[in-house]
Design an enzyme around this catalytic site. Structure first.
Site, PDB file in Angstrom:
ATOM      1  N   GLU A 189       0.811  -1.213   0.000  1.00  0.00           N
ATOM      2  CA  GLU A 189       0.000   0.000   0.000  1.00  0.00           C
ATOM      3  C   GLU A 189       0.846   1.264   0.000  1.00  0.00           C
ATOM      4  O   GLU A 189       0.491   2.254  -0.649  1.00  0.00           O
ATOM      5  CB  GLU A 189      -0.942   0.013   1.218  1.00  0.00           C
ATOM      6  N   HIS A 258     -10.022  -5.715  10.375  1.00  0.00           N
ATOM      7  CA  HIS A 258     -10.794  -5.439   9.152  1.00  0.00           C
ATOM      8  C   HIS A 258     -12.065  -4.657   9.452  1.00  0.00           C
ATOM      9  O   HIS A 258     -12.941  -4.560   8.586  1.00  0.00           O
ATOM     10  CB  HIS A 258     -11.141  -6.747   8.428  1.00  0.00           C
TER      11      HIS A 258
END
Length: 453
Positions: A189, A258
């Site tokens: 990322e 998450h």
């Protein structure tokens, strides 16, 4: 002799380990190195390649429809509406399009939770012009239209190419626009976010997808020190027209890592705008507006709203990035919310109406900056404020919103501001415990009753 041999062996081993670690380091930072090469040695040729490929895709795409939108920032070229069927569980909402008091186009959505008859709401929705889309399809349609309109728009992220994205927001785009404009990246990322920022500096308009918003913590340095500050630190020489988007929020037993709500993490970064979509209509409108903006924009999408269904207009439109949405007008209390909590509030509103209360519900939508014009007018009318969010209580959006209202409209308040937020704990995996950590409709009803005593 053996000691000397051992020392020699240890030296060779350290050399090999150092080379191995260097290779791993270069692999994860490949895209950042590639960006530096293109930026210093061939930024303009790289931008020209993207524009050439985009222009060819635009000219070769068929069918195309010309349009002229007064809301468009740029002169639109073509508009495409690709709608694909999908077998998902669907939540239906009823959309009403009108003009708000400031003259900008907005949508007032009345959920079935407060409709007198759900079947009548559904029938009225089906009779309206436009087409029905799920929220993820609305995001995809908005992104596709902007890629058709502007060859500088490109997409990058993990599995955004032929797989179509983890939630299918980029489905079909790689086949239509090619692998150069819809770029699959490694699981890195920090690297591909940095590459996207560099691409924006060279004149492109990248849309960076985080497979999960929690993963973007790995790119926090790029987002904070580069994305938000480069326009200032370069003395205005660079603009960063980038969109960073992805799913977040508490899902269905996705676990703590998450289930992140990163709004509070990013709100303190100077130079960044933040918006949160909650309906297919504003999802498409905010996506298009964010891509056209000259500022870096973070678009928050909730993982549980992707299958929300709504009828949206066929014609081109955008939503204002700095404007809240009046969901339900009322007189007794102002309820400020956004994203998934909008539907918890509307569910509670049904109970409140039956008990004789008249709540005014506002989807703030723009998380940074706040639309203090809409919020202030509501506070001056109701004199009571309840904030409902899924973000954490400590340092969350609600805390910033409370401070802004207190500073600007304290004289109009007849009661202290109340804020309902998620608990300051990691989101549990167990479903029953997960539900306890998030604000529920019954808590909203109780809070309104206390405010209006």
């Amino acid at each position: 002799m053996s000691l000397k041999f051992f020392a020699h062996f240890l030296f060779i081993f350290q050399v090999y380990i150092s080379v191995f670690l260097l290779i791993i380091h270069l692999q994860f930072h490949f895209f950042e190195i590639a960006f530096l090469f293109y930026f210093f040695a061939g930024a303009k040729p790289m931008a020209a390649i993207f524009q050439g490929v985009g222009a060819a895709a635009t000219l070769s795409s068929s069918p195309s429809n010309s349009f002229d939108s007064n809301n468009s920032v740029f002169s639109p070229l073509t508009s495409f509406s690709v709608r694909r069927g999908a077998s998902f569980a669907v939540v239906r909402s009823d959309g009403i399009l009108n003009l708000n008091p400031k003259g900008r186009r907005a949508q007032q959505l009345i959920s079935n939770a407060v409709a007198t008859k759900a079947d009548s709401a559904a029938s009225s929705s089906s009779s309206k012009p436009g087409h029905e889309l799920l929220l993820f399809e609305a995001l995809q349609e908005g992104l596709e239209e902007e890629m058709d309109r502007d060859p500088r728009v490109c997409v990058m992220g993990e599995d955004v190419g032929h797989y179509g994205g983890s939630y299918k927001v980029t489905k079909g785009l790689a086949e239509k626009f090619g692998d150069l404009r819809v770029l699959d990246t490694p699981i890195a990322e920090n690297s591909f976010t940095g590459m996207g920022i560099g691409a924006a500096m060279t004149g492109l308009r990248p849309v960076v997808e985080g497979m999960n918003m929690g993963f973007l913590l790995l790119a926090f340095n790029q987002i904070s020190n580069n994305c938000g500050m480069l326009h200032y630190t370069s003395g205005g020489q660079f603009t960063i027209p980038i969109v960073i988007r992805g799913p977040g929020g508490v899902g269905r037993q996705l676990g703590a890592e998450h289930s992140q709500r990163l709004e509070s993490y990013f709100q303190s970064i100077p130079g960044i705008q933040m918006v949160a979509c909650s309906t297919p209509y504003n999802a498409k409108g905010l996506m298009k507006a964010a891509i056209r903006s000259e500022n870096p924009v973070i678009l928050f999408e909730h993982v549980l709203l992707y299958n929300l269904k709504e009828r949206i207009p066929d014609e081109d439109y955008i939503c204002n990035l700095e404007e809240a949405e009046m969901v339900r007008p009322g007189e007794h209390v102002t309820i400020l919310t956004y994203s998934r909590m909008r539907y918890h509030v509307m569910q509670a509103a049904k109970t409140l109406v039956n008990k004789g209360y008249d709540p005014e519900v506002i989807d703030i939508r723009s998380l940074k900056p706040f639309d203090l014009y809409t919020i202030g007018n509501s506070v001056k009318k109701t004199h009571r404020v309840l904030i409902v969010e899924e973000c954490m209580r400590t340092g969350g959006i609600g805390a910033s919103l409370t401070a802004a209202i207190t500073e600007n409209f304290n004289d109009y308040l007849d009661a202290p501001i109340m804020c309902l937020s998620s608990q300051d704990v990691p989101t549990p995996y167990a479903g029953t415990l997960e539900e306890v950590t998030v604000v529920q409709p019954a808590q909203i009803v109780t809070a309104v009753e206390q405010l209006c005593q």
